[in-house]
Scaffold this motif. Sequence first.
Motif, short mmCIF file in Angstrom:
data_model
loop_
_atom_site.label_atom_id
_atom_site.label_comp_id
_atom_site.label_asym_id
_atom_site.label_seq_id
_atom_site.Cartn_x
_atom_site.Cartn_y
_atom_site.Cartn_z
N ALA A 1 -22.97 64.82 45.76
CA ALA A 1 -23.39 64.91 44.36
C ALA A 1 -24.76 65.54 44.22
CB ALA A 1 -23.38 63.52 43.72
N ILE A 2 -25.40 65.82 45.33
CA ILE A 2 -26.77 66.36 45.26
C ILE A 2 -26.78 67.81 45.73
CG2 ILE A 2 -29.08 66.18 46.32
CD1 ILE A 2 -28.73 63.15 46.18
N LEU A 3 -27.33 68.66 44.89
CA LEU A 3 -27.40 70.09 45.20
C LEU A 3 -28.85 70.55 45.17
CD1 LEU A 3 -24.60 71.56 42.87
CD2 LEU A 3 -24.39 70.91 45.27
N ASN A 4 -29.10 71.60 45.95
CA ASN A 4 -30.39 72.29 45.88
C ASN A 4 -31.58 71.34 46.09
OD1 ASN A 4 -28.90 74.47 45.28
ND2 ASN A 4 -29.86 74.93 43.30
N LEU A 5 -31.51 70.54 47.08
CA LEU A 5 -32.61 69.60 47.33
C LEU A 5 -33.82 70.35 47.87
CD1 LEU A 5 -33.70 66.70 47.65
CD2 LEU A 5 -32.62 66.66 49.92
N GLN A 6 -34.98 70.10 47.18
CA GLN A 6 -36.22 70.75 47.62
C GLN A 6 -37.30 69.67 47.72
OE1 GLN A 6 -37.00 73.59 44.52
NE2 GLN A 6 -34.98 74.54 44.78
N ARG A 7 -38.13 69.80 48.78
CA ARG A 7 -39.25 68.83 48.91
C ARG A 7 -40.55 69.60 49.04
NH1 ARG A 7 -38.13 63.42 50.50
NH2 ARG A 7 -40.28 63.31 51.24
N GLU A 8 -41.59 69.04 48.37
CA GLU A 8 -42.92 69.64 48.50
C GLU A 8 -43.92 68.49 48.38
OE1 GLU A 8 -43.39 73.14 46.11
OE2 GLU A 8 -45.58 72.98 46.29
N GLY A 9 -44.44 68.08 49.52
CA GLY A 9 -45.33 66.93 49.53
C GLY A 9 -44.56 65.68 49.12
N ASP A 10 -45.07 64.99 48.08
CA ASP A 10 -44.37 63.79 47.63
C ASP A 10 -43.45 64.10 46.44
OD1 ASP A 10 -46.17 64.31 45.69
OD2 ASP A 10 -46.92 62.23 45.52
N HIS A 11 -43.23 65.40 46.26
CA HIS A 11 -42.36 65.80 45.13
C HIS A 11 -41.00 66.29 45.65
CE1 HIS A 11 -41.43 68.95 41.82
NE2 HIS A 11 -40.79 67.79 41.58
N SER A 12 -39.96 65.62 45.19
CA SER A 12 -38.59 66.06 45.55
C SER A 12 -37.88 66.49 44.27
CB SER A 12 -37.80 64.92 46.18
OG SER A 12 -38.44 64.48 47.34
N ARG A 13 -37.08 67.55 44.44
CA ARG A 13 -36.33 68.04 43.27
C ARG A 13 -34.90 68.36 43.71
NH1 ARG A 13 -37.94 73.02 39.27
NH2 ARG A 13 -38.97 71.33 38.17
N PHE A 14 -33.97 67.94 42.94
CA PHE A 14 -32.57 68.27 43.25
C PHE A 14 -31.74 68.23 41.96
CE2 PHE A 14 -33.18 63.72 43.86
CZ PHE A 14 -32.13 63.16 43.15
N ILE A 15 -30.52 68.70 42.11
CA ILE A 15 -29.60 68.67 40.97
C ILE A 15 -28.52 67.65 41.27
CG2 ILE A 15 -27.81 69.99 39.74
CD1 ILE A 15 -29.62 72.47 40.16
N HIS A 16 -28.34 66.77 40.34
CA HIS A 16 -27.32 65.74 40.51
C HIS A 16 -26.07 66.16 39.74
CE1 HIS A 16 -25.42 61.86 40.92
NE2 HIS A 16 -26.44 61.46 41.71
N SER B 1 -34.09 66.00 33.66
CA SER B 1 -34.00 67.06 32.63
C SER B 1 -32.60 67.69 32.63
CB SER B 1 -35.06 68.14 32.88
OG SER B 1 -34.99 68.58 34.22
N THR B 2 -32.22 68.15 31.46
CA THR B 2 -30.89 68.78 31.34
C THR B 2 -30.93 70.19 31.92
OG1 THR B 2 -31.43 69.60 29.15
CG2 THR B 2 -30.25 67.48 29.27
N LEU B 3 -29.73 70.71 32.19
CA LEU B 3 -29.62 72.05 32.76
C LEU B 3 -28.83 72.95 31.82
CD1 LEU B 3 -28.61 71.12 36.42
CD2 LEU B 3 -30.71 72.28 35.77
N SER B 4 -29.23 74.20 31.84
CA SER B 4 -28.41 75.17 31.10
C SER B 4 -27.17 75.48 31.95
CB SER B 4 -29.19 76.45 30.84
OG SER B 4 -29.41 77.12 32.06
N PHE C 1 -24.37 77.04 36.95
CA PHE C 1 -23.55 78.04 37.64
C PHE C 1 -24.25 78.54 38.89
CE2 PHE C 1 -22.43 82.52 38.29
CZ PHE C 1 -21.08 82.36 38.57
N ILE C 2 -25.57 78.79 38.75
CA ILE C 2 -26.33 79.30 39.90
C ILE C 2 -26.35 78.26 41.01
CG2 ILE C 2 -28.65 79.96 40.68
CD1 ILE C 2 -28.94 81.37 37.91
N ALA C 3 -26.55 77.00 40.62
CA ALA C 3 -26.57 75.93 41.62
C ALA C 3 -25.25 75.85 42.37
CB ALA C 3 -26.86 74.60 40.93
N LEU C 4 -24.18 75.93 41.60
CA LEU C 4 -22.84 75.88 42.24
C LEU C 4 -22.61 77.11 43.12
CD1 LEU C 4 -20.67 74.52 39.31
CD2 LEU C 4 -21.00 73.43 41.53
N ALA C 5 -23.03 78.27 42.59
CA ALA C 5 -22.84 79.51 43.35
C ALA C 5 -23.60 79.45 44.66
CB ALA C 5 -23.29 80.69 42.51
N LYS C 6 -24.83 78.90 44.62
CA LYS C 6 -25.63 78.80 45.85
C LYS C 6 -24.95 77.88 46.85
CE LYS C 6 -30.33 79.82 44.35
NZ LYS C 6 -31.59 79.22 43.91
#
Lengths: 546, 299
Positions: free
Chosen positions: B239-254, B277-280, B285-290
């Motif tokens: 369920a998690i896509l595009n996981l990115q970490r930078e220091g204590d900041h993590s970002r992903f798409i659920h 936050s919501t996604l366009s 589509f880009i997340a899925l394509a990646k």
Amino acid sequence: MTSVFHHVRKDLRHSRWLVAITWLAAAGILWPAVTPIGERVGLVEWLPFLRYGSWLLLFLSVGRIVQLDAPLRDTAFHRSRPVSQGTWLVSKLMSCAIVILPMALFQVLMFPLAGLRPDVGDLMLIFAEEMLVHSVVAMIALTLAARMETYTRFLTIAMGLSFAFLIVFVIYVNAAEYLSRETKPEWSYDIEYLKLSRQLVTQIIAVAGLLIGLFITFRARRPERLTAAIAGTTLAASLAWFFWPVNFVKTFTRPEAEAPRSEWPDLSKVEFSFREDRFNGNKNARFNWGFGGYNDIHYQHISAYSRMEGLPPEWWVYPNGYRSSLVSPAGVVIESRQTAWAGLAEEIVLPVVGIPLPWKWENPAPQVEIGEFQKTKVDAAGPNAVLEGEVEIPIKRPVVLARIPLKAGASARIGNRRITVTSVEITRNDWVSYQTIEERPISKLRGGWHGEPHRTLKKIAINSRRGEFLNQVGESNSNHTAAHYALGSAVTNASVSMESSRGDTQVSSDWLDGAELIITGDESGGTFRREFRFENVNLIDTSWRP
Amino acid sequence: METIIEARGLAKRYRHKDAVHDLSLALPAGRACAFLGRNGAGKTTTIKMLAGLIRPSGGSCSLFGRDSQQLRPGDWRKTGYVSENQELYDWMTGEELIAFTSALYPEWDKAFEKELLGKLGIPLQRRISRCSRGEKVKLALLLAMAFRPRLLILDEPFAGLDPLVRSEFLDTVLEITRQNDWSIFFSTHDIDDVEKLADDVVIIDEGRLQVSESLDTLQERFRRIDLYGSHMPIEETSAILNLQREGDHSRFIHTAFDGETTAAIQAAHPQVRIEVSTLSLKEIFIALAKKCQTESPRS
């Protein structure tokens, strides 16, 4: 039907220029028809090129019409429109029919335009044959184009197939020539009619097979299966070309010209006998023989000396036919070839036009043909064989079919034909040189070139005031055919008969005054038959003649 | 609700390549479905199979309940089809082609035709071969709509159009389809267009179905989540896509976000600050394509 016409209008409009050029090429057949008769000879040579050109253009036109809405091209406009497969097929067939209809009509129109007057039956046969042959071209193009996704691919495949066909044809011709060296067919008109029957039925099978194939594959909504239809039709047409057994052309050929039955001679009063004659002035012989060759096969043909008496004077004996066989002492039976080939001499018409015959012929059948055998088989049969069979002697009389002045521009119509005198002159050596052109329609169903085999037209120039006729010294002929149109040109050099009262062969400067050209034919008065059986026949020793 | 388009296990194989594999989808009546995918994903092949223009290697598809390979003229009277490379009789003028095409449809609406002509501004007197690509597309659109079809299939009709023409085109389609309650199945590369027009989204990649659901549901379940103040690793799940970490900041798409997702993350990472936050659709589509690209990179 309205939607069909809707598509047909669109198809024809789209390809109108190509169709117009196709029609123009097909209309080329009318070119000689509107040209003065003397200039037609040179033109007719070019007509086959125009015909094949018009076929090529027809092929391209049909391909273009079909490819406008290629059923296998998923981007084609009609594929996503309410156009049923049936509408597609019927509209394309109708477009093809509209393209070929004028092409067939040009052939028919050619004859009245040229001044020929074939009967309606002949014109209908010619029209049907033209529609058929153009339908073959159109159906091949239609099926091939329906199988291809693009016009370019259609052209490429068509060129490839043509090349492959050419190679196969060359191989076939060479193989056929090689394989046929040992067998010589028994030639007769029936063979020619059978060949024409096969040609016609092959065309019918090609059209019908492709049509059925198209309907089946479109009904199944699988145009890609057309390959099977093309292959199946090709196979069926090829088999018909080689093996079709029924000679249906013979049904349509004209019957032999016959005299009224009441005027036929009573053949029961005719006496016929085989006899001996002196050969080379030194020995009596039953037979006269000679040798001939054909396809490297040597033949020995045999005539028997004979005598016929009691035939009424206006009747003549036509070169005879026969059925015979040579039976060796060991009982081996060798069947003879059958031939019946030649015609009456044109001079025999002279009494009919009031000029006495320059010679007397008391025995109308001094020799009759009785057999022709392969030399190797004759040798195998050995001496003391039995030669038996039956001779068939056609009895005919000459008829004057036309009598026209011997001067340029004079012409006569005889049935479907027209004979025109195009030039007449007295040459430096005081002979008469005249050119005639004979035109006639040809129909395959009438037997093609052999359409009227039993009435050979012959010409003889006479001057009845002088009581003289011209002996032919030499003749040069040229014959051209362009589909259904035949044009034969003959330049005849002739001198006054040696037997004429003048006693020389040169004509006087005023000979052409009152000169006429007599066109003669013949009509049948029955067939005289006689069985024969010769024993102790020795055909091997050719150092002397029996 | 009536199903207008239905595909079951649809497959197309070209020589040794699967263009479409085991694809199932459905378009209910009155819905607009965007059909998305990367270049070569199999969109056009699928649409052609749905429209019966090419034969599938496996599975089946139907329009209005009839097998696509057996479509009858009656079915095409209810279906408008515009594709990127569809042929027009380009030797005709626009006026002639409209006259020709209108005769094929008893339902052709002359007044609607005039309305569309007014909206689209198609040159009628010019030969089609001399028209621009945009003008040809607009003409194709008119020819696919003027008989008021129940289904409109559009295969990348916007491709190659300049922004102004595309905007006009889209507005027209949008306005008309909303008014007439038509069903639309369209493929496009422009995700912004989809958000305007689509009710449902189908995404395929390499001929395989990735997503098939309503646009609302899709946007509901996809969220971008930012976690601040945590050095703990995030457990990667499907369920998690595009996981990115930078220091204590993590970002992903659920991809399966719902009301309990935030609480569950908070329970697993009590010290972190969570931003959702919501996604366009474009971002989704880009997340899925990646993801697809990572899983099956193309040569």
